[in-house]
Write an enzyme that holds these catalytic residues in place. Structure first.
Site, short mmCIF file in Angstrom:
data_model
loop_
_atom_site.label_atom_id
_atom_site.label_comp_id
_atom_site.label_asym_id
_atom_site.label_seq_id
_atom_site.Cartn_x
_atom_site.Cartn_y
_atom_site.Cartn_z
N ARG A 82 34.30 97.94 33.78
CA ARG A 82 34.78 96.66 33.23
C ARG A 82 35.35 95.78 34.34
NH1 ARG A 82 37.29 99.27 27.80
NH2 ARG A 82 35.31 99.39 26.68
N GLU A 90 61.03 115.42 22.31
CA GLU A 90 62.42 114.99 22.55
C GLU A 90 63.01 115.67 23.77
OE1 GLU A 90 65.57 116.19 19.78
OE2 GLU A 90 64.22 117.69 18.95
N TYR A 112 38.93 122.48 35.24
CA TYR A 112 39.00 121.97 33.87
C TYR A 112 37.97 122.68 32.96
CZ TYR A 112 41.15 117.28 34.94
OH TYR A 112 41.94 116.22 35.28
N HIS A 148 64.00 113.66 16.48
CA HIS A 148 64.43 115.02 16.19
C HIS A 148 64.00 115.45 14.80
CE1 HIS A 148 66.85 118.59 16.67
NE2 HIS A 148 67.32 118.39 15.46
N CYS A 160 29.99 112.35 28.95
CA CYS A 160 31.16 112.40 28.08
C CYS A 160 30.76 112.54 26.61
CB CYS A 160 32.03 111.16 28.28
SG CYS A 160 33.40 111.08 27.14
N GLU A 168 18.10 104.54 31.18
CA GLU A 168 18.62 105.88 30.89
C GLU A 168 17.42 106.77 30.55
OE1 GLU A 168 21.85 107.55 30.84
OE2 GLU A 168 20.29 109.07 30.68
N LYS A 183 32.90 118.90 23.60
CA LYS A 183 33.90 119.91 24.02
C LYS A 183 35.15 119.83 23.15
CE LYS A 183 37.09 118.78 26.29
NZ LYS A 183 37.17 118.42 27.68
N GLU A 197 38.82 125.28 29.86
CA GLU A 197 38.61 124.76 28.50
C GLU A 197 37.62 125.64 27.73
OE1 GLU A 197 39.79 120.07 29.17
OE2 GLU A 197 37.67 120.56 29.06
N CYS A 203 33.10 115.61 27.28
CA CYS A 203 34.39 115.45 26.57
C CYS A 203 34.30 115.53 25.05
CB CYS A 203 35.01 114.09 26.92
SG CYS A 203 34.74 113.53 28.58
#
Ligand code: NDP
Length: 447
Positions: free
Chosen positions: A318, A441, A176, A436, A42, A34, A50, A180, A47
């Site tokens: 994964r 609902e 998106y 409720h 993210c 990296e 944000k 946002e 994400c």
């Protein structure tokens, strides 16, 4: 031949981190490269920061709402620097946490840019390393459209480090990211104009989601320039002059222009051609199990042409590790992926849109829809609405899609996604007892 590593992962974003730790848990010798902060889009510039800014921006609405519940009016002041500092402090905490998770998992972190020499050899900094399997998890980056003066615009990456809060901001794009950030900046008091080339935001979402979010955003004071595009940006003494074309072409003067016109895979400089890895429409070409055109090399997440969402990258990473190192062969299904837009109002969705359902099932599609003022706003006086919608195939009664615009839509739709993935029918929804009073609902009482 003996390789230095069983697995070499390029990119320590959500997908790369998940796959490297999972492979190491099966005893594989794993390294991850990296060249930026561990955590990727993210965690570092997407994400997570944000969503924190979304939380921060929503207090302005709550202060107003509180008055109807007997609280005295507050005249809040907002400090941009405090929010930005707090968000970035949290991001750095998470960055360190992810580094410690790698250490614990026994994954070697190489903080360098990696590029291919051949299908088994990678150059990282001044080293050359070999690996039996290589995973490309380099993500994507914002793509700016090449118009005069585009260098004066910023992307979402720079939004998290803006020194001062813009008083006037233009957002270019209605995906998106555009909606946002328009909501965040509007919430903290910036005057926001959103420029979209069609008449509606969020192409690909159910039309009731698009129209209800857009209506809600406009009520909050966001000024839409629909069927309009940006032609040129010029730096002038008052800020940036944005020249437009189309239906609402009056030029704009703003402090900041956010370019949110899409993202593309981050492949430049990786030399994937040295490894015999082919691309398709600018993304790494992969089969259903994320294998590239080179059998020992795989790719996941935003650098491939599938759903570009963090949980998908993690699931693909994964599944790859389970299959290749854990002897558990599996792939990630790409149907019924729930997703949310953290705009103001928020939206959540899973399954088919009404248009997609009608294309697939024709006239047998039946929609159930309600739009109402949520109970919370019966005392606030605010003109806020919730929209809930079920898309149903009437022969089987199977619910094909669930869509919602309104507070907590993301939280509510996550549960709906389980039902949809289990094949729930409208009758299953109907015989479920309501909670409720709640907003959710409505989903079990729709007629
Ligand atoms: P999107 O592709 O979603 O939206 C791009 C926007 O820019 C669209 O409104 C598009 O218009 C417009 N656009 C594209 N090209 C041009 C052009 N040449 N001129 C004018 N307008 C143009 O990109 P984003 O950057 O918003 O988001 C990228 C990805 O990031 C998303 O696909 C998503 O996967 C991910 N993301 C997910 C989030 C979440 O889960 N909440 C949050 C943020 C990002 P048109 O509709 O007409 O094509």
């Amino acid at each position: 031949m003996a390789y230095d590593y069983d697995l070499f992962v390029i990119g320590a974003g959500s997908g790369g981190l998940a796959s490297s730790k999972r492979a190491a848990s099966y005893g594989a010798k794993v390294a991850i490269a990296e060249n930026d902060l561990v955590g990727g889009t993210c965690v570092i510039r997407g994400c997570v920061p944000k969503k924190l800014m979304v939380y921060g921006s929503r207090f302005s609405h709550l202060y107003k709402d509180a008055v109807g519940y007997g609280w005295s009016e507050v005249r809040p002041s907002f400090d941009w620097h405090k929010l930005i500092d707090a968000v970035n402090t949290e991001v750095l905490r998470l960055n360190k946490l992810h580094i410690s998770f790698l250490e614990k998992a026994g994954v070697e972190l190489i903080e360098e840019y990696a590029k291919f020499i051949d299908p088994h050899t990678i150059e990282v900094g001044d080293r050359k390393v070999t690996a039996e399997k290589i995973l490309i998890a380099v993500g994507g980056k914002a793509e700016k459209i090449d118009i005069p003066g585009i260098e004066h615009s910023i992307t979402s990456r720079e939004m998290f480090h803006l020194k001062d809060q813009p008083k006037r901001m233009a957002v270019w794009g209605g995906g998106y990211i555009g909606v946002e950030f328009a909501g965040i900046l509007n919430g903290v008091g910036t005057e926001v104009t959103q420029i979209i080339r069609r008449n509606s935001i969020l192409r690909g979402f159910d039309q009731d989601i698009c129209s209800n979010i857009q209506e809600g955003m406009a009520k909050h004071g966001i000024n839409f320039r629909t069927n309009t595009n940006v032609e040129k940006i010029e730096k002038v003494s008052e800020g940036l002059k944005v020249y437009l074309s189309g239906e609402n072409a009056e030029p704009l003067i703003v402090d900041t222009l956010l370019c949110a016109t899409g993202r593309k895979p981050n492949l430049a400089g990786l030399n994937i051609e040295n490894a015999g890895v082919e691309t398709l429409r600018g993304a790494v070409a992969v089969s259903h199990n994320c294998r590239t055109t080179q059998p020992n090399i795989y790719a996941i997440g935003d650098c491939i042409d599938k759903a570009n969402l963090t949980p998908i990258a993690i699931a693909q990473g994964r599944a790859f590790a389970d299959t290749e190192f854990g002897n558990i062969s599996r792939t990630v299904p790409l149907e019924n992926i729930p997703t949310a837009v953290f705009s103001e109002p928020e939206a959540g969705t899973v399954g088919l849109t009404e248009a997609a359902a009608k294309e697939k099932f024709g006239n047998s599609v039946k929609c159930y829809r309600a739009k109402f003022r949520p109970m919370f706003h019966s005392l606030t006086g605010a003109d806020e609405k919730v929209m809930v919608k079920l898309v149903v195939e009437s022969n089987t009664e199977r619910v094909l899609g669930v869509h919602m615009v309104g507070k907590d839509a993301a939280e509510i739709i996550q549960g709906m996604a389980i039902a949809i993935n289990m094949g729930a029918t409208k009758a299953d929804f109907d015989r479920t007892i309501a909670i409720h009073p709640s907003t959710a609902e409505e989903f079990v009482t729709l007629r």
